[in-house]
Design a protein around this motif. Structure first.
Motif, mmCIF file in Angstrom:
data_model
loop_
_atom_site.group_PDB
_atom_site.id
_atom_site.type_symbol
_atom_site.label_atom_id
_atom_site.label_comp_id
_atom_site.label_asym_id
_atom_site.label_seq_id
_atom_site.Cartn_x
_atom_site.Cartn_y
_atom_site.Cartn_z
ATOM 1 N N THR A 244 0.823 -1.207 0.000
ATOM 2 C CA THR A 244 0.000 0.000 0.000
ATOM 3 C C THR A 244 0.857 1.257 0.000
ATOM 4 O O THR A 244 0.615 2.195 -0.771
ATOM 5 C CB THR A 244 -0.926 0.008 1.236
ATOM 6 O OG1 THR A 244 -1.752 -1.163 1.212
ATOM 7 C CG2 THR A 244 -1.814 1.247 1.242
ATOM 8 N N TRP A 245 1.872 1.275 0.843
ATOM 9 C CA TRP A 245 2.728 2.459 0.915
ATOM 10 C C TRP A 245 3.512 2.664 -0.371
ATOM 11 O O TRP A 245 3.689 3.800 -0.829
ATOM 12 C CB TRP A 245 3.680 2.349 2.109
ATOM 13 C CG TRP A 245 2.994 2.613 3.417
ATOM 14 C CD1 TRP A 245 2.704 1.725 4.403
ATOM 15 C CD2 TRP A 245 2.490 3.879 3.874
ATOM 16 N NE1 TRP A 245 2.057 2.335 5.438
ATOM 17 C CE2 TRP A 245 1.919 3.661 5.155
ATOM 18 C CE3 TRP A 245 2.469 5.162 3.336
ATOM 19 C CZ2 TRP A 245 1.323 4.677 5.892
ATOM 20 C CZ3 TRP A 245 1.875 6.185 4.082
ATOM 21 C CH2 TRP A 245 1.318 5.949 5.323
ATOM 22 N N PHE A 246 3.986 1.567 -0.959
ATOM 23 C CA PHE A 246 4.675 1.689 -2.241
ATOM 24 C C PHE A 246 3.726 2.202 -3.322
ATOM 25 O O PHE A 246 4.117 2.990 -4.183
ATOM 26 C CB PHE A 246 5.279 0.342 -2.658
ATOM 27 C CG PHE A 246 6.713 0.182 -2.272
ATOM 28 C CD1 PHE A 246 7.713 0.784 -3.013
ATOM 29 C CD2 PHE A 246 7.071 -0.555 -1.162
ATOM 30 C CE1 PHE A 246 9.050 0.643 -2.667
ATOM 31 C CE2 PHE A 246 8.400 -0.698 -0.795
ATOM 32 C CZ PHE A 246 9.397 -0.106 -1.552
ATOM 33 N N GLY A 247 2.480 1.726 -3.291
ATOM 34 C CA GLY A 247 1.493 2.208 -4.255
ATOM 35 C C GLY A 247 1.261 3.705 -4.124
ATOM 36 O O GLY A 247 1.212 4.436 -5.124
ATOM 37 N N LEU A 248 1.140 4.170 -2.883
ATOM 38 C CA LEU A 248 0.961 5.607 -2.664
ATOM 39 C C LEU A 248 2.195 6.394 -3.102
ATOM 40 O O LEU A 248 2.087 7.480 -3.689
ATOM 41 C CB LEU A 248 0.676 5.864 -1.177
ATOM 42 C CG LEU A 248 -0.680 5.363 -0.653
ATOM 43 C CD1 LEU A 248 -0.750 5.525 0.857
ATOM 44 C CD2 LEU A 248 -1.820 6.130 -1.327
ATOM 45 N N LEU A 249 3.378 5.831 -2.830
ATOM 46 C CA LEU A 249 4.610 6.500 -3.209
ATOM 47 C C LEU A 249 4.716 6.663 -4.721
ATOM 48 O O LEU A 249 5.028 7.753 -5.234
ATOM 49 C CB LEU A 249 5.805 5.708 -2.671
ATOM 50 C CG LEU A 249 7.197 6.234 -3.034
ATOM 51 C CD1 LEU A 249 7.421 7.613 -2.426
ATOM 52 C CD2 LEU A 249 8.274 5.274 -2.556
ATOM 53 N N PHE A 250 4.423 5.580 -5.449
ATOM 54 C CA PHE A 250 4.522 5.650 -6.901
ATOM 55 C C PHE A 250 3.412 6.505 -7.500
ATOM 56 O O PHE A 250 3.611 7.148 -8.537
ATOM 57 C CB PHE A 250 4.503 4.244 -7.499
ATOM 58 C CG PHE A 250 5.847 3.584 -7.502
ATOM 59 C CD1 PHE A 250 6.755 3.827 -8.521
ATOM 60 C CD2 PHE A 250 6.229 2.747 -6.468
ATOM 61 C CE1 PHE A 250 8.007 3.230 -8.523
ATOM 62 C CE2 PHE A 250 7.474 2.154 -6.456
ATOM 63 C CZ PHE A 250 8.366 2.396 -7.485
ATOM 64 N N ALA A 251 2.237 6.520 -6.866
ATOM 65 C CA ALA A 251 1.164 7.395 -7.339
ATOM 66 C C ALA A 251 1.580 8.857 -7.194
ATOM 67 O O ALA A 251 1.372 9.674 -8.108
ATOM 68 C CB ALA A 251 -0.117 7.117 -6.557
ATOM 69 N N ALA A 252 2.192 9.183 -6.043
ATOM 70 C CA ALA A 252 2.662 10.553 -5.841
ATOM 71 C C ALA A 252 3.785 10.902 -6.810
ATOM 72 O O ALA A 252 3.828 12.009 -7.372
ATOM 73 C CB ALA A 252 3.144 10.723 -4.393
ATOM 74 N N PHE A 253 4.684 9.939 -7.051
ATOM 75 C CA PHE A 253 5.773 10.162 -7.993
ATOM 76 C C PHE A 253 5.237 10.376 -9.406
ATOM 77 O O PHE A 253 5.696 11.260 -10.148
ATOM 78 C CB PHE A 253 6.718 8.960 -7.966
ATOM 79 C CG PHE A 253 7.940 9.119 -8.834
ATOM 80 C CD1 PHE A 253 8.880 10.097 -8.560
ATOM 81 C CD2 PHE A 253 8.132 8.289 -9.928
ATOM 82 C CE1 PHE A 253 10.011 10.243 -9.359
ATOM 83 C CE2 PHE A 253 9.245 8.426 -10.731
ATOM 84 C CZ PHE A 253 10.188 9.414 -10.452
ATOM 85 N N GLY A 254 4.232 9.571 -9.786
ATOM 86 C CA GLY A 254 3.618 9.740 -11.102
ATOM 87 C C GLY A 254 2.941 11.076 -11.255
ATOM 88 O O GLY A 254 3.006 11.708 -12.325
ATOM 89 N N LEU A 255 2.285 11.541 -10.189
ATOM 90 C CA LEU A 255 1.628 12.854 -10.240
ATOM 91 C C LEU A 255 2.656 13.957 -10.426
ATOM 92 O O LEU A 255 2.450 14.885 -11.230
ATOM 93 C CB LEU A 255 0.828 13.076 -8.949
ATOM 94 C CG LEU A 255 0.098 14.422 -8.833
ATOM 95 C CD1 LEU A 255 -0.920 14.570 -9.966
ATOM 96 C CD2 LEU A 255 -0.577 14.538 -7.475
#
Length: 343
Positions: A244-255
């Motif tokens: 979950t945390w990695f998903g949030l991290l990559f979502a923020a990075f993608g944004l």
């Protein structure tokens, strides 16, 4: 997948000072010297003890040797499994037959020497629930030492293992604690993981790691990896939280990348006129993100698969025969769909 926190698996009082549970695989030449070494170590102490040899469908003549030993030693229990279930499954099967106030778990190749049993007994009688044998120097391959170190570090995160405790396969457990972990009915038990869920009264003592008496180890890299997988996903939801945390991290990075591309497009529009602009970076990003997604799907699939096997009641083991046991069938039937006992 449940585990009772109250002692309930055995319907009897502790009848012996010590039970010794030993999973057996490819050790026909080690068993006679092993049982003799146990007698040499414990007879002078005057303690009553039993040995539980669990044959995990060994392809050699280990079961024939166990039958011979049981015929001459009433304090040795022989258990023959119908197929190979794995070391921890064999151990928990043996724990259900153990009748001692304390229960030792050790390997079958004399690398865990019985001469150290009195030391383990003396330490656990100080009030601990579990005492691990800490090897001063391990006589095994380098990759196994590295794997043990990594497994220990990972256990610190997953099951809150104390940093200074070594997860040794050679250990002694208080009888009531052994009863508690026998309440676990999932298809893939991990003994050390279960122990840390039940108690924090854990310590260790230094002992020597001896050369293997005969043969060679059958514990391959893939078997070690399967044991690590049990630790990783059977006793904690932390790997899921990591996903979950990695998903949030990559979502923020993608944004952030999306914002950067828009700003770059507005600031330098001429760079976007080339047909191949950004192709390499796009492919790299796609491959990296796709690989990470596959890893995450694998983690989720592992949790789902283990839940599926538990719901469908995959047995921990299936016993073909038990020798010299006086334990009732009901007390060892958990996880065993078929049981034939010869006493």
């Amino acid at each position: 997948m449940t585990m009772s926190m109250m002692p309930s698996m055995r319907d009897h009082e502790f009848q012996l000072d010590l039970s010794i549970v030993i999973p057996v695989y490819r050790s026909e030449d080690c068993l006679e010297p092993l049982v003799a070494a146990i007698a040499d170590a414990l007879t002078p102490t005057g303690r009553d003890y039993q040995v539980v040899l669990v044959n995990d469908f060994s392809p050699d003549n280990s079961w024939a040797v166990i039958e011979s030993i049981c015929a001459r030693n009433r304090n040795v229990i022989g258990v023959d499994l119908r197929r190979n279930f794995g070391q921890d499954n064999a151990i928990i099967t043996g724990l259900r037959l153990a009748r001692g106030k304390y229960v030792a778990v050790m390997d079958d190749d004399l690398q865990h020497h019985p001469a150290d049993l009195p030391l383990l007994l003396a330490k656990i009688e100080e009030g601990f629930d579990v005492v691990f044998a800490e090897f001063r120097a391990k006589r095994q391959k380098l990759w196994k030492n590295v794997g043990s170190w990594f497994n220990g570090k990972f256990a610190e995160w997953v099951i809150n293992k104390p940093r200074d405790v070594y997860l040794s396969p050679y250990k002694i457990i208080r009888g009531e604690v052994a009863e508690m972990i026998c309440g676990y009915d999932g298809p893939d038990p991990y003994i050390d993981g279960l122990l840390f869920q039940v108690t924090a009264r854990i310590t260790q003592i230094p002992v020597d790691h001896h050369p293997r008496y005969a043969g060679r180890s059958s514990y391959t890299f893939w078997k070690s990896l399967r044991v690590w997988a049990r630790l990783a996903v059977s006793f904690s939801a932390k790997p899921l939280r990591l996903v979950t945390w990695f998903g949030l991290l990559f979502a923020a990075f993608g944004l952030m990348l999306a914002v950067a591309v828009v700003v770059y497009r507005l600031r330098w529009p001429e760079d976007f006129s080339k047909e191949t602009a950004g192709w390499a970076s796009l492919m790299v990003a796609l491959l990296v993100v796709s690989g990470i997604q596959l890893i995450f799907f694998g983690v989720l699939g592992e949790y789902t698969g283990r839940t599926f096997l538990n719901v469908n009641r995959k047995p921990q083991s299936a016993i073909r025969e038990v020798l010299n046991s006086t334990t009732s069938d009901e007390s060892i039937e958990a996880g065993h769909p078929a049981l034939s006992t010869r006493r």
